[in-house]
Design a protein around this motif. Sequence first.
Motif, mmCIF file in Angstrom:
data_model
loop_
_atom_site.group_PDB
_atom_site.id
_atom_site.type_symbol
_atom_site.label_atom_id
_atom_site.label_comp_id
_atom_site.label_asym_id
_atom_site.label_seq_id
_atom_site.Cartn_x
_atom_site.Cartn_y
_atom_site.Cartn_z
ATOM 1 N N UNK A 311 0.413 -5.177 1.583
ATOM 2 C CA UNK A 311 1.348 -4.156 1.101
ATOM 3 C C UNK A 311 2.661 -4.231 1.874
ATOM 4 N N UNK A 312 2.576 -4.484 3.180
ATOM 5 C CA UNK A 312 3.809 -4.655 3.962
ATOM 6 C C UNK A 312 4.622 -5.834 3.430
ATOM 7 N N UNK A 313 3.921 -6.876 3.001
ATOM 8 C CA UNK A 313 4.607 -8.043 2.437
ATOM 9 C C UNK A 313 5.315 -7.679 1.131
ATOM 10 N N UNK A 314 4.679 -6.801 0.352
ATOM 11 C CA UNK A 314 5.309 -6.341 -0.896
ATOM 12 C C UNK A 314 6.639 -5.670 -0.586
ATOM 13 N N UNK A 315 6.626 -4.740 0.369
ATOM 14 C CA UNK A 315 7.842 -3.999 0.694
ATOM 15 C C UNK A 315 8.871 -4.849 1.437
ATOM 16 N N UNK A 316 8.446 -5.984 1.964
ATOM 17 C CA UNK A 316 9.388 -6.887 2.640
ATOM 18 C C UNK A 316 10.073 -7.836 1.653
ATOM 19 N N UNK A 317 9.721 -7.724 0.380
ATOM 20 C CA UNK A 317 10.295 -8.620 -0.639
ATOM 21 C C UNK A 317 11.803 -8.427 -0.729
ATOM 22 N N UNK A 323 8.655 -8.617 -5.545
ATOM 23 C CA UNK A 323 7.798 -7.491 -5.186
ATOM 24 C C UNK A 323 6.774 -7.210 -6.283
ATOM 25 N N UNK A 324 7.202 -7.330 -7.543
ATOM 26 C CA UNK A 324 6.290 -7.069 -8.657
ATOM 27 C C UNK A 324 5.155 -8.081 -8.678
ATOM 28 N N UNK A 325 5.464 -9.348 -8.459
ATOM 29 C CA UNK A 325 4.429 -10.388 -8.425
ATOM 30 C C UNK A 325 3.434 -10.128 -7.300
ATOM 31 N N UNK A 326 3.967 -9.778 -6.112
ATOM 32 C CA UNK A 326 3.091 -9.533 -4.967
ATOM 33 C C UNK A 326 2.244 -8.281 -5.165
ATOM 34 N N UNK A 327 2.835 -7.234 -5.763
ATOM 35 C CA UNK A 327 2.086 -6.000 -5.985
ATOM 36 C C UNK A 327 0.978 -6.217 -7.008
ATOM 37 N N UNK A 328 1.251 -6.989 -8.053
ATOM 38 C CA UNK A 328 0.216 -7.287 -9.047
ATOM 39 C C UNK A 328 -0.909 -8.100 -8.413
ATOM 40 N N UNK A 329 -0.537 -9.057 -7.555
ATOM 41 C CA UNK A 329 -1.551 -9.843 -6.857
ATOM 42 C C UNK A 329 -2.410 -8.977 -5.952
ATOM 43 N N UNK A 330 -1.783 -8.035 -5.235
ATOM 44 C CA UNK A 330 -2.529 -7.129 -4.362
ATOM 45 C C UNK A 330 -3.457 -6.246 -5.175
ATOM 46 N N UNK A 331 -2.988 -5.773 -6.330
ATOM 47 C CA UNK A 331 -3.808 -4.920 -7.185
ATOM 48 C C UNK A 331 -5.060 -5.666 -7.646
ATOM 49 N N UNK A 346 -6.636 1.096 -5.639
ATOM 50 C CA UNK A 346 -6.017 0.169 -6.591
ATOM 51 C C UNK A 346 -5.691 0.881 -7.909
ATOM 52 N N UNK A 347 -6.567 1.779 -8.357
ATOM 53 C CA UNK A 347 -6.302 2.549 -9.580
ATOM 54 C C UNK A 347 -5.069 3.434 -9.412
ATOM 55 N N UNK A 348 -4.942 4.011 -8.214
ATOM 56 C CA UNK A 348 -3.768 4.847 -7.952
ATOM 57 C C UNK A 348 -2.496 4.012 -7.960
ATOM 58 N N UNK A 349 -2.558 2.818 -7.368
ATOM 59 C CA UNK A 349 -1.388 1.931 -7.366
ATOM 60 C C UNK A 349 -0.969 1.585 -8.791
ATOM 61 N N UNK A 350 -1.956 1.346 -9.644
ATOM 62 C CA UNK A 350 -1.636 0.997 -11.029
ATOM 63 C C UNK A 350 -0.955 2.163 -11.743
#
Length: 415
Positions: A311-317, A323-331, A346-350
């Motif tokens: 998640x830190x990597x997502x916000x470091x985009x 960021x969208x690609x990384x967040x989808x991968x994390x999900x 993960x459901x909350x993130x979606x």
Amino acid sequence: METRISGLTKLFEQSIGVKEPWYIRSIETKDAEVHVYVDIREGNLLPCPECGRMCVRAGYEKEERVWRHGDCLFYPCYVHCRRPRVRCGEHKTKVVEAPWARKSSRFTLMFEGYAMLLLADMPILKASKLLRCNEKSLTRILRYWVQEAVEKDNLQEVRSIAADETSFKRGQSYVTVIIDAAKRRVIDVEDGRAAQQIIDFSYKLEEKGGSCERISFVSSDLSSAYRTGFQFCFPNAKHTVDKFHVKKLLLDALDEVRKSEQQEQKVKRKFSKKLLMIPETRQTKEQRDKVAQLSREYPKTGRAFRMVQALDTVYASSNEETAKERLEGLYRWMRRSRLEPMKRVAKTLRSYFEEILNFFRSRLTNAICEGINSMIQAAKRKARGYHTFEGFSSMIYLIAAKLSLAFPNPLRYLE
């Protein structure tokens, strides 16, 4: 001796704010108190308190009124006066207000100005002891001058806002604090933490020159109530879910995984959960080695930890697309993880996917809110005197709204 008395009279005239046709009739001391008696000269037309028209005199009020003034030589000082009445053709008989005090106040303007200077820098309980004045009276003084400034506050330039809750009393008692994200200051305080508080703020925004349609970005925690209020009141605003609250979701889920896995293990080795809360980029070599060892001993906890770091990597985009690609991968990773706490998050993130990505457009976070919240809670712990919402909200405005308060400055004579 006469020169000294004359000088003292002039000093009190300046201190209290006595001007012609008002004058100080006498100054007396009794029972370790100073009493200043003010009168008004006969034969003058006086303005009607309602319309300002000059009117003839109609005697005096029945009882003498007393105002508390600043201490004189460490002794309490009081101003006494029977105010004159005037007969107005439109408003009938009215009592003329004393120029040294605001309407309905039992304190002089200079006393209130000094009280406000103290309240800005010290707890209300300590200020009440220094001023020899009860806390309720000081709270009323604070409320008057702060609310006057709040009503005059211009919100025309507000374009981005952040909302957060802060605790008021014990139990489920909260207030909603609205902040101008650009100027980093409180612009509204509402009693409660629901969609209605956002709606109430939107009306105030319009009344003070702002526009709901001109609000471009809003930020809050994951509260569905705030989200509903923002969608209803600010149609053109993009809602950003605060990244620190998003990370807290993952950290709480990580802690659930840690506790569950530790209970499963026959040989338990104690370690602090604080170690797992440190971002990998800020860990020392020794801390990284410890995390690596724990990940081998507790593989489920290790996987959950790596998800938090992702998640830190997502916000470091550097941009929204990455960021969208990384967040989808994390999900997807969290959904397949077979770790129930992480799957739940993960459901909350979606459900908040777009609001999370809006961070890369607005760059808004609730960090400002959290900083102001810590100031508020520190002031509340020190004060122990703000028992009502009105008093509590006035204290918040005083320390965090950057208002232009119009109370008299008693120190101007030293300039």
